[in-house]
Design an enzyme around this catalytic site. Structure first.
Site, mmCIF file in Angstrom:
data_model
loop_
_atom_site.group_PDB
_atom_site.id
_atom_site.type_symbol
_atom_site.label_atom_id
_atom_site.label_comp_id
_atom_site.label_asym_id
_atom_site.label_seq_id
_atom_site.Cartn_x
_atom_site.Cartn_y
_atom_site.Cartn_z
ATOM 1 N N LYS A 102 0.859 -1.190 0.000
ATOM 2 C CA LYS A 102 0.000 0.000 0.000
ATOM 3 C C LYS A 102 0.890 1.234 0.000
ATOM 4 O O LYS A 102 2.044 1.165 0.446
ATOM 5 C CB LYS A 102 -0.891 0.028 1.256
ATOM 6 C CG LYS A 102 -2.125 0.872 1.095
ATOM 7 C CD LYS A 102 -3.206 0.113 0.344
ATOM 8 C CE LYS A 102 -4.440 0.928 0.138
ATOM 9 N NZ LYS A 102 -5.530 0.097 -0.411
HETATM 10 P P1 NAD Z 1 -13.295 7.801 -3.250
HETATM 11 O O1 NAD Z 1 -12.276 8.839 -2.958
HETATM 12 O O2 NAD Z 1 -13.813 7.654 -4.635
HETATM 13 O O3 NAD Z 1 -14.576 8.012 -2.293
HETATM 14 C C1 NAD Z 1 -14.447 8.138 -0.919
HETATM 15 C C2 NAD Z 1 -15.800 8.507 -0.343
HETATM 16 O O4 NAD Z 1 -15.685 8.543 1.083
HETATM 17 C C3 NAD Z 1 -16.319 9.866 -0.782
HETATM 18 O O5 NAD Z 1 -17.726 9.820 -0.974
HETATM 19 C C4 NAD Z 1 -15.989 10.762 0.425
HETATM 20 O O6 NAD Z 1 -16.858 11.873 0.548
HETATM 21 C C5 NAD Z 1 -16.224 9.786 1.545
HETATM 22 N N1 NAD Z 1 -15.544 10.215 2.780
HETATM 23 C C6 NAD Z 1 -14.273 10.666 2.914
HETATM 24 N N2 NAD Z 1 -14.044 11.017 4.190
HETATM 25 C C7 NAD Z 1 -15.190 10.787 4.868
HETATM 26 C C8 NAD Z 1 -15.581 10.954 6.205
HETATM 27 N N3 NAD Z 1 -14.752 11.439 7.128
HETATM 28 N N4 NAD Z 1 -16.851 10.610 6.543
HETATM 29 C C9 NAD Z 1 -17.709 10.107 5.633
HETATM 30 N N5 NAD Z 1 -17.396 9.929 4.340
HETATM 31 C C10 NAD Z 1 -16.146 10.261 3.961
HETATM 32 O O7 NAD Z 1 -12.654 6.437 -2.699
HETATM 33 P P2 NAD Z 1 -13.022 4.941 -3.104
HETATM 34 O O8 NAD Z 1 -12.070 4.506 -4.137
HETATM 35 O O9 NAD Z 1 -14.492 4.836 -3.315
HETATM 36 O O10 NAD Z 1 -12.613 4.189 -1.757
HETATM 37 C C11 NAD Z 1 -13.498 4.086 -0.638
HETATM 38 C C12 NAD Z 1 -13.026 2.970 0.274
HETATM 39 O O11 NAD Z 1 -12.969 1.754 -0.485
HETATM 40 C C13 NAD Z 1 -11.623 3.142 0.861
HETATM 41 O O12 NAD Z 1 -11.591 2.565 2.150
HETATM 42 C C14 NAD Z 1 -10.744 2.321 -0.076
HETATM 43 O O13 NAD Z 1 -9.549 1.888 0.555
HETATM 44 C C15 NAD Z 1 -11.674 1.165 -0.375
HETATM 45 N N6 NAD Z 1 -11.361 0.440 -1.602
HETATM 46 C C16 NAD Z 1 -11.323 1.057 -2.816
HETATM 47 C C17 NAD Z 1 -11.063 0.311 -3.958
HETATM 48 C C18 NAD Z 1 -11.094 0.922 -5.331
HETATM 49 O O14 NAD Z 1 -10.968 0.172 -6.312
HETATM 50 N N7 NAD Z 1 -11.283 2.213 -5.473
HETATM 51 C C19 NAD Z 1 -10.801 -1.059 -3.852
HETATM 52 C C20 NAD Z 1 -10.851 -1.667 -2.599
HETATM 53 C C21 NAD Z 1 -11.151 -0.901 -1.488
#
Ligand code: NAD
Length: 411
Positions: A102
């Site tokens: 990571k």
């Molecule tokens: P993103 O940046 O597209 O979206 C993040 C979302 O979380 C946004 O809606 C944001 O407003 C919200 N957020 C941020 N801080 C916040 C807070 N304090 N309270 C409430 N909401 C909050 O990110 P993503 O790619 O959708 O990732 C989201 C989660 O999924 C993360 O934990 C990431 O590690 C995990 N993840 C992502 C992927 C991927 O392919 N993108 C894969 C596996 C896991």
């Protein structure tokens, strides 16, 4: 407790049920490489700012390291370390030939202009290029990074090692990203949710869903579940929490977020204002945390009424909360299974880059579904056989696979 200690507790609970030698256990919990850098950039106004950056390679026994890069003010060594270890277990649960890593930069990207973000990304690549590569360590997007970030990484990496699109995944399709990658994590979350509901004798049709985080993962999970007849009734993000008992139109909500200056659900018409506490306590069938880690604390867990929790985010449930939920009979589809669709299609992207031969979206989606189904069935079988919850079962499977590879390769 640190983030890494939380991740370690899940590991230890599963390892205790297995015959893992102390030596192998020691190797499995120790990250193989931690690189910390100071990323200095010139701001648009001519001043210099420095941000801490990390790339942590947890375990590479099963293949090149793999894991996203996040830009977040709270990204630090402890958090990146915990997330790197989760990647090791996740790639093993879905049986793809990678290890776990990571990366992160401790920065609030909302305070940077587009050109500052580009300079930050390129400078970070300058400082980590010697430890990444298509057969070494393959980053991908995570919180606050996206396909544009990956395109900058490909370009900067090419200055050192020549053009190698397989150095990162989650690229724009025009730059040899995979079709279906953007929605893959949300699709995997939606699929595993549907299967869990079906195993409980329930249907996804008519299921009420609450989602925290309406970014890439949350919005795609909600859109796909809605296309199967589920209803999104509560949603929240960094700027607002909303509810709509009749169900949100997820496509309109996505368009609203894309246009909003804060990239938030805030101000979406026709919904009632709500709070984070109300979202977690909502009377729903399915709860999808899809924002940040550590949000489901023991206190929050006591209020949860959902029957299924699908962990879109990495590490959203703290160990004490996990125990409370399992005791209440809530089915938790753990992050290392529920959100593994993203890394699975990242693997497909890397395969396509390696072969210089590209697949149609239907083929990607079908291969994703087959692989998620087989991982889900496998974890379910272990859970039923050992009478344990799905998270512990997923860790049992992962520790078995990574442990075997580690022992075979030797020190
Ligand atoms: P993103 O940046 O597209 O979206 C993040 C979302 O979380 C946004 O809606 C944001 O407003 C919200 N957020 C941020 N801080 C916040 C807070 N304090 N309270 C409430 N909401 C909050 O990110 P993503 O790619 O959708 O990732 C989201 C989660 O999924 C993360 O934990 C990431 O590690 C995990 N993840 C992502 C992927 C991927 O392919 N993108 C894969 C596996 C896991």
């Amino acid at each position: 407790m640190s983030h890494f200690d939380d991740a370690l507790r899940y590991f230890t609970d599963a390892a205790r049920l297995m015959d893992v030698s102390k030596n192998i256990e020691k190797l499995l919990v120790t990250p193989q490489r931690s690189l910390k850098v100071e990323v200095a950039i010139e701001r648009d106004n001519g001043s210099i700012d420095v941000f801490p950056g990390y790339r942590i390679q947890h375990n590479g026994a099963r293949g090149p390291y793999k894991g996203g890069i996040r830009y977040h003010p709270e990204a630090n060594e402890d958090e990146v370390n915990a997330l790197a270890s989760l990647m090791t277990w996740k790639t093993a649960v879905v049986g793809i030939p990678f290890g776990g890593a990571k990366g992160g930069i401790g920065v609030d990207p909302r305070t940077l202009s587009e050109s500052e973000l580009q300079r930050l990304t390129r400078k970070f690549v300058d400082q980590i290029q010697m430890v990444i590569g298509p057969n070494l360590d393959i980053p991908a997007p995570d919180v606050n990074t996206n396909s544009q970030t990956m395109a900058w990484i490909v370009d900067q990496y090419a200055k050192y090692r020549g053009y190698e699109p397989g150095v990162v995944t989650g690229k724009p399709v025009e730059l040899y990203g995979s079709k279906g990658r953007t929605e893959a994590t949300g699709r995997g979350v939606a699929l595993t949710t549907k299967w869990a509901l079906e195993d409980m004798g329930r249907s996804v049709k008519g299921a009420r869903v609450a989602v925290q985080g309406f970014g890439n993962v949350g919005s795609w999970a909600a859109k796909i579940l809605e296309s199967w007849g589920a209803k999104l009734v509560a949603v929240g993000d960094h700027a607002a929490y909303l509810e709509n008992k009749e169900g949100f139109d997820t496509k309109l909500l996505s368009e609203h977020v894309a246009k909003s200056p804060e990239r938030s659900v805030k101000g979406f018409p026709g919904a009632d204002a709500s709070t984070m506490e109300a979202l977690f306590a909502a009377d729903v069938d399915v709860l999808i945390p899809a924002a940040l880690g550590g949000v489901i604390t023991a206190d929050i867990a006591k209020t949860i009424r959902a029957k299924v929790i699908a962990e879109g985010a990495n590490g959203p449930t703290l160990p004490d909360a996990h125990k409370i939920l399992v005791d209440k009979g809530v089915v938790i589809i753990p992050d290392i299974l529920a959100n593994a669709g993203g890394v699975t299609v990242s693997y497909f992207e890397w395969v396509q880059n390696t072969q210089r031969f590209y697949w149609e979206e239907d083929e990607v989606n079908l291969k994703l579904e087959l692989r998620m189904r087989s991982a889900y069935d496998n974890v379910n079988r272990i859970a039923k056989g050992k009478k344990i919850d799905l998270r512990t079962a997923a860790f049992v499977e992962a520790i078995k696979e990574v442990g075997k590879a580690t022992a075979l390769r030797g020190i």
